[in-house]
Design a protein around this motif. Structure first.
Motif, short mmCIF file in Angstrom:
data_model
loop_
_atom_site.label_atom_id
_atom_site.label_comp_id
_atom_site.label_asym_id
_atom_site.label_seq_id
_atom_site.Cartn_x
_atom_site.Cartn_y
_atom_site.Cartn_z
N SER A 133 0.77 -1.27 0.11
CA SER A 133 0.09 -0.03 0.04
C SER A 133 0.97 1.30 0.03
O SER A 133 2.10 1.23 0.19
CB SER A 133 -0.85 0.06 1.19
N ASN A 177 -3.30 2.55 -5.92
CA ASN A 177 -2.75 3.34 -5.21
C ASN A 177 -2.12 4.48 -5.74
O ASN A 177 -2.03 4.51 -6.89
CB ASN A 177 -1.51 2.74 -4.21
N ALA A 229 -2.19 -3.28 -6.04
CA ALA A 229 -1.63 -2.42 -5.21
C ALA A 229 -0.80 -1.41 -5.82
O ALA A 229 -0.85 -0.12 -5.38
CB ALA A 229 -0.67 -3.09 -4.37
#
Length: 409
Positions: A80, A406, A402
């Motif tokens: 993340s 993100n 991810a």
């Protein structure tokens, strides 16, 4: 679950770690202060923590060199990211008069981000670098810094250590954001020694690089015996048996030796999602120029029987960076292999510069039927007039999303 972070209680990294843990819906979390990026990655490798959070880049101070020096040669999986606005407060000891301050201590990034304002407000103060902004507050409270020292840190850090607030928002620009990333150890084995699963073994044994695999040949032998059994059961003539066996095996042989089927089996070891890093020959030894601040991904897929490479950068635009125009694979289905692809800008790309060139990638695996997780080689940029090394690492679908979902500065 243990999440280690760069800094101590009251640091920006702690705040980023807590925000990411909440967004990822982690429960029963222990946050472990580890001060430095080196400690975070070290504890992660020793499996003392499950996740590690480090600062990557700041809009004013640039890339965090300390972090990149640590992660540049490590295999880490992105989990993340978190971008938070940074505010620097100046604190002093309650017993110290503000006019007697002669030194300001903090992390190097905080010092960079407040340089202009500090020179205006405290031109006579020297600066002192410490490991973390919150640590500066802790050191001052414990007497490890002189009483005439002011510290730059988050407001909550100064309050934790019972310091006196002098100035808020001392950063030179209000557009002051830092990107933090959460990493874990990779799910994939980048030594290329990972054992293939049962399905990959079966597919490889049906069809391999040289044609029919062992399993296909075994099926054909069994088919011959089965055909003769049927001929005796139905009292077929020799001619009927020959026609049945020949027709059956011809169809099976044509299917298993179909170029399209063979390519799909062979390409299965390489298609998927990858991240890549490149370093120009002129940049060797210059960590800050490796361009790790914006991850670069490649999707390798099979389209109409041919391999296709499509690369892009995970920045705000999220636009395509390059596409392959031609791919040549020398070997698939063996323990050593090589491929070459030519690349260029896609037509819709608008980044203000041109890209085209050639990339050569090589790999070595322990098992010929296993997926390839790591490839390395060389690139030659025709438009950019540079050459250098390149490293491809396969990523899981979780890591791919991810990157996609993100934000990056």
């Amino acid at each position: 679950m243990r999440i280690g972070y760069q800094g101590i209680r009251g640091s920006n990294s702690e705040e980023a770690a807590k925000l990411m843990a909440t967004r990822l819906e982690f429960i029963d979390v222990e946050f472990v202060p580890l001060v430095s990026s080196k400690s975070v990655i070290g504890e992660l490798k020793r499996k003392k923590i499950d996740y590690g959070v480090v600062a990557i880049k700041n809009t004013l101070g640039g890339t965090v060199k300390e972090t990149f020096e640590v992660i540049k040669n490590e295999y880490l999986q992105l989990v993340s990211t978190e971008i938070i606005q940074i505010h620097h407060c100046l604190f002093k000891k309650r017993s110290t008069d503000v006019t007697s301050l002669n030194n300001i201590a903090s992390h190097i990034q905080a010092l960079k981000q407040t340089e202009n304002n500090r020179k205006k407000l405290f031109p006579a103060c020297s600066e002192q670098e410490v490991e973390d902004t919150a640590i500066a507050a802790k050191y001052l409270a414990e007497g490890r810094l002189s009483n005439e020292t002011g510290v730059l840190c988050r407001r909550n850090a100064g309050e934790i250590y019972n310091l006196d607030l002098v100035y808020e928002n001392l950063e030179d620009d209000s557009n002051n954001f830092t990107e933090f990333r959460m990493f874990k150890l990779p799910d994939l084995d980048y030594s290329n020694r990972e054992k293939p699963n049962l399905m990959d073994k079966m597919m490889f044994n049906v069809i391999n690089e040289s044609g029919l695999g062992y399993l296909s040949k075994a099926i054909m032998v069994l088919a011959i015996f089965f055909s003769f059994y049927l001929s005796s059961f139905f009292h077929w003539s020799n001619w009927d048996t020959a026609v049945f066996v020949g027709g059956y095996l011809s169809v099976l042989f044509l299917f298993l030796t179909s170029e399209k089927i063979r390519q799909r089996v062979q390409y299965k070891s390489i298609i998927g999602y990858w991240k890549y890093y490149s370093l120009s020959d002129s940049q060797i030894g210059k960590c800050s120029e490796q361009k790790f601040d914006v991850p670069r991904l490649v999707k390798i897929e099979e389209i109409d029987g041919e391999l296709s490479f499509n690369g892009f950068m995970c920045d705000i635009e999220n636009v395509q960076l390059f596409q392959s125009t031609k791919v040549i694979v020398s070997t698939l289905g063996k323990c050593k292999g090589q491929l070459v692809y030519w690349y260029t800008n896609p037509n819709e790309l608008n980044r203000g510069y041109n890209l085209n060139g050639i990339v050569e990638l090589n790999w070595v695996t322990k098992y010929p039927e296993a997926k390839i997780n790591k490839m390395s080689g060389y690139y030659m940029g025709k438009a950019t007039k540079d050459t250098g090394g390149i490293l491809y690492l396969r990523i899981t679908e979780d890591e791919y999303f991810a990157h996609i979902n993100n934000d990056f500065l």
